[in-house]
Design an enzyme around this catalytic site. Sequence first.
Site, mmCIF file in Angstrom:
data_model
loop_
_atom_site.group_PDB
_atom_site.id
_atom_site.type_symbol
_atom_site.label_atom_id
_atom_site.label_comp_id
_atom_site.label_asym_id
_atom_site.label_seq_id
_atom_site.Cartn_x
_atom_site.Cartn_y
_atom_site.Cartn_z
ATOM 1 N N LYS A 59 1.031 -1.170 0.029
ATOM 2 C CA LYS A 59 -0.023 0.032 0.024
ATOM 3 C C LYS A 59 1.060 1.255 -0.093
ATOM 4 O O LYS A 59 2.034 1.107 0.345
ATOM 5 C CB LYS A 59 -0.917 -0.086 1.424
ATOM 6 C CG LYS A 59 -1.987 1.001 1.214
ATOM 7 C CD LYS A 59 -3.127 0.056 0.445
ATOM 8 C CE LYS A 59 -4.466 1.108 0.227
ATOM 9 N NZ LYS A 59 -5.571 0.132 0.012
ATOM 10 N N GLY B 99 -18.714 3.701 -3.266
ATOM 11 C CA GLY B 99 -19.926 3.922 -2.972
ATOM 12 C C GLY B 99 -20.989 4.110 -3.829
ATOM 13 O O GLY B 99 -22.157 3.657 -4.234
HETATM 14 N N1 GLU Z 1 -7.231 0.135 -3.531
HETATM 15 C C1 GLU Z 1 -7.878 -0.934 -3.996
HETATM 16 C C2 GLU Z 1 -8.121 -1.946 -2.589
HETATM 17 O O1 GLU Z 1 -7.788 -1.348 -1.521
HETATM 18 C C3 GLU Z 1 -7.450 -1.729 -5.269
HETATM 19 C C4 GLU Z 1 -5.986 -2.087 -4.938
HETATM 20 C C5 GLU Z 1 -5.551 -2.912 -6.306
HETATM 21 O O2 GLU Z 1 -6.112 -2.606 -7.374
HETATM 22 O O3 GLU Z 1 -4.262 -2.989 -6.462
HETATM 23 O O4 GLU Z 1 -8.339 -3.021 -2.678
#
Ligand code: GLU
Length: 406
Positions: free
Chosen positions: A104, A220
Amino acid sequence: MDNPFEKALALIEQAAQIDPALGGEFLARMRVPDRDIRISISTRMDDGSTKIFEGYRVQYSNARGPYKGGVRYHPLADIDEVKTLALLMTLKCAVAGIPMGGGKGGISLEPEKLSKAELERVSRGWVRKLADVLGPAKDVPAPDINTTPEIMAWMNDEYMKLTGEKTGATFTGKPIEVGGSEGRGVATGLGGFYTFLGFREKLGLPGKCRIAIQGFGNVGANAAEIFSKHGHKVIAVSDSKGGVLAEGGLDIKELLEHKKKARSLAGFPGSKNITNEELLALECDVLIPAAFENVITEANADKVRAKAVLELANGPTAAEADEILQKKNIPVIPDILANSGGVTVSYFEWQQNLAGEHWSEAEVFEKLKKYMSTAAKDVLAKSREWKTTLRMGAIILALERIRAAM
Ligand code: GLU
């Protein structure tokens, strides 16, 4: 124990108590990320001054494949939040059954205070600082809160210019014109809907449900459109400023138009203004938190009157609230299952880029439906096997898969 990361660790410790095979050295390994990186991004502002933004990337585990997960822009983004979400991504990709690890990222900033040009420069700056550790086989970022397909396009462009990478598979959630996948925009909301379909009858929910949704961003708003398109009644939605309620159901398309013009949900004709706290306490069939973490808390969980909770946000239910909901017999379909549609279509995008292909929307949706229904079945089976909640079942399933890969 207010640190969000400590709370997430408590969950994997609990899983290890249920299935002892997940303890010992494996648990010790899972308690720490492979890498957590903090960067400063020196950015030229439109007025000629230079501002320094703090950025992050946590690469939690690549046991199952390249690190995967979004980048969030938010004033409160910090390394502990990002680390917690990176652990959740690791579990999520394993539950989804895709060959990806977890990561992340974030930048601590207020998007509405930056011009578009400033936003582009800080986004490209994030990539320049991290280029060495990114790439299709290393780490593949994507959108998250306040990051858009356009931002992914800037980031991917910066990466390709810097490194000469040709496939464009380093970032997902890109616009279609630069290698994005059909269906990525709606994927999290649609995946949530498929998950709901997998559980509706088992949870004794009616054929036409009354739904309340907290959060009216990408996730949402798409969920609201999809649920109402399929005949369910979205009676309330809210965003950070507050929400609206219409017992007869909201017209989501018109509400989107209204929000664009009024810059707020409030005052939507035929509806009543409500607060976020009121939304969480509405009598309805399904409550869908689709914005931030820790919105259902010890302080308000007792007021929840929904028959079930479908978590489309990451970590919306605090641990203490989880226990309260359990006592009230309100099942929670957990984030790492319910919102995994986004990362699943990200995986499809990565595959398409590497193979030089572009799949039709119908093909993407069909594949997504298969992945989501398999994951839902696997989670249900695991929670029955260990006689535990859906959340614990999902975590045990994920940890078993990660352990097997290691
Ligand atoms: N931000 C999204 C999640 O929390 C997608 C992450 C992604 O596609 O790598 O799942």
